[in-house]
Design an enzyme around this catalytic site. Sequence first.
Site, PDB file in Angstrom:
ATOM      1  N   GLU A 197      -3.038  -2.227  11.126  1.00 11.23           N
ATOM      2  CA  GLU A 197      -2.361  -1.073  10.529  1.00 11.23           C
ATOM      3  C   GLU A 197      -3.351  -0.181   9.787  1.00 11.23           C
ATOM      4  O   GLU A 197      -3.192   1.049   9.742  1.00 11.23           O
ATOM      5  CB  GLU A 197      -1.248  -1.542   9.594  1.00 11.23           C
ATOM      6  CG  GLU A 197      -1.693  -2.117   8.254  1.00 11.23           C
ATOM      7  CD  GLU A 197      -2.468  -3.409   8.328  1.00 11.23           C
ATOM      8  OE1 GLU A 197      -3.343  -3.616   7.464  1.00 11.23           O
ATOM      9  OE2 GLU A 197      -2.209  -4.212   9.245  1.00 11.23           O
ATOM     10  N   ASP A 198      -4.390  -0.781   9.213  1.00  7.13           N
ATOM     11  CA  ASP A 198      -5.389   0.019   8.502  1.00  7.13           C
ATOM     12  C   ASP A 198      -6.234   0.826   9.471  1.00  7.13           C
ATOM     13  O   ASP A 198      -6.621   1.962   9.179  1.00  7.13           O
ATOM     14  CB  ASP A 198      -6.268  -0.869   7.621  1.00  7.13           C
ATOM     15  CG  ASP A 198      -6.827  -2.079   8.341  1.00  7.13           C
ATOM     16  OD1 ASP A 198      -6.430  -2.346   9.494  1.00  7.13           O
ATOM     17  OD2 ASP A 198      -7.666  -2.778   7.742  1.00  7.13           O
ATOM     18  N   ARG A 216       0.830  -1.208   0.000  1.00 11.53           N
ATOM     19  CA  ARG A 216       0.000   0.000   0.000  1.00 11.53           C
ATOM     20  C   ARG A 216       0.861   1.254   0.000  1.00 11.53           C
ATOM     21  O   ARG A 216       0.546   2.230  -0.686  1.00 11.53           O
ATOM     22  CB  ARG A 216      -0.926  -0.005   1.217  1.00 11.53           C
ATOM     23  CG  ARG A 216      -2.073  -0.997   1.113  1.00 11.53           C
ATOM     24  CD  ARG A 216      -2.861  -1.031   2.401  1.00 11.53           C
ATOM     25  NE  ARG A 216      -3.948  -2.013   2.358  1.00 11.53           N
ATOM     26  CZ  ARG A 216      -4.536  -2.505   3.436  1.00 11.53           C
ATOM     27  NH1 ARG A 216      -4.124  -2.141   4.647  1.00 11.53           N
ATOM     28  NH2 ARG A 216      -5.525  -3.384   3.323  1.00 11.53           N
TER      29      ARG A 216
END
Length: 408
Positions: free
Chosen positions: A182-183, A81
């Site tokens: 983490e998102d 990402r």
Amino acid sequence: MTTSKPDVSIVIGAYEAMPYLIRCLESVEAQTLPAGRMEIIAVDDGSTDGTGEYLEEFAARTAVPMRVVRQENSGGPSGPRNVGLGLARGRYVFFLDADDYFGEEALERMVSMGDRAGTDVVLGKVVGVNRGAAKSMWKETVERADLYSSNIKFTLSAQKLFRRELLVRLGMTFDEGLKTGEDALFTMEAYLRGSGVSVVADYTCYYLVGRDDGKHVTKSGSYLLRFDSARALMGLIAAHVPPGPRRDALMVRPFVITLLPQFGPALLRQSEAVREKKMQLAAPLLDAYWSAGLARRLKVHERLRLACVSKGRLDLLLDVLQFMRDKEEPRAVRKGARGRLYLAYPHFGEGAVLPDAAYEVTVTERIGGRRIDVPERQSTAAFLRRLARKVRRTARAVLHVPWRAHKV
């Protein structure tokens, strides 16, 4: 690739994504947003199942400008990402998982909403395919949702439309040190530091797919990763929101969704060493962020378990978990002059162990299919007026004695 700035950069991190990747990419190509207003940045994270080859094949024939990056496996979704984000040129960025797919009008609707409302994050309605998906935040379409009173805090996955200017200005990236959650950290920071959040709830924008092989990052990994995730998210919230009702409202998310599952009935099957380790890891989080205001926002069984953890009472916690695993139903008990309602889980009424407040019904509950509502609360003034009226009625009853009763 076109040199004009697209509306949306669609970042796809892909690892062992076949055959799900086929429908994922087809859903991008089928968007009602014109191909020239999008770009795809796909990062193959060391796949061995043909994912990288399919990305390159698709890029060669699609009308959507597309760039493919192939790299060694990074061990998680954050690396791909971040690579994609660094290459993005669009006004907005959408992080599309390679297993999932869009509704045809998704990007057109979300871009239109972001432009109209001037918000930095747009949530499009998500439904699950072969898996569950959060539902409580999709009740209505709103141009500006309130982070503290709405349920948007319960959807912190990366599958949102983010205004790229915000991400660049704040230097936001996904934390590659976190292997789960983490998102949530990334999205919550955008919620807190951006200029507002919109919700598109009247159209299914995103289909969240459950893989037949069960390979979901959030379902794997050591319990230690969940504590890392909870610690990071709690720290972020505390850094941006001072103590008080607003912080309490946001802290519900990491306490209930991330931390509390570590203290569910499954703990009864785990070793004494794991139990003790979990208590040790949770203790500093409870010390730093647990509050009376947060506690009152939880259901009784949630509050009670966390209260046991906060007091370091593993023995009491195991009693509560055994009660839950046996599917016993707590009695509803009214107590006190104000008629407060309590659920009699283990150790209720043993004030020296846990206070009655830990058992009080403060949010709507469901026990055995029955809905249990919070009793209507009285203000102190209303309570005193009611008490005064009761005293006056009692006094009148005592003083109102017939005249003949006084005659000797």
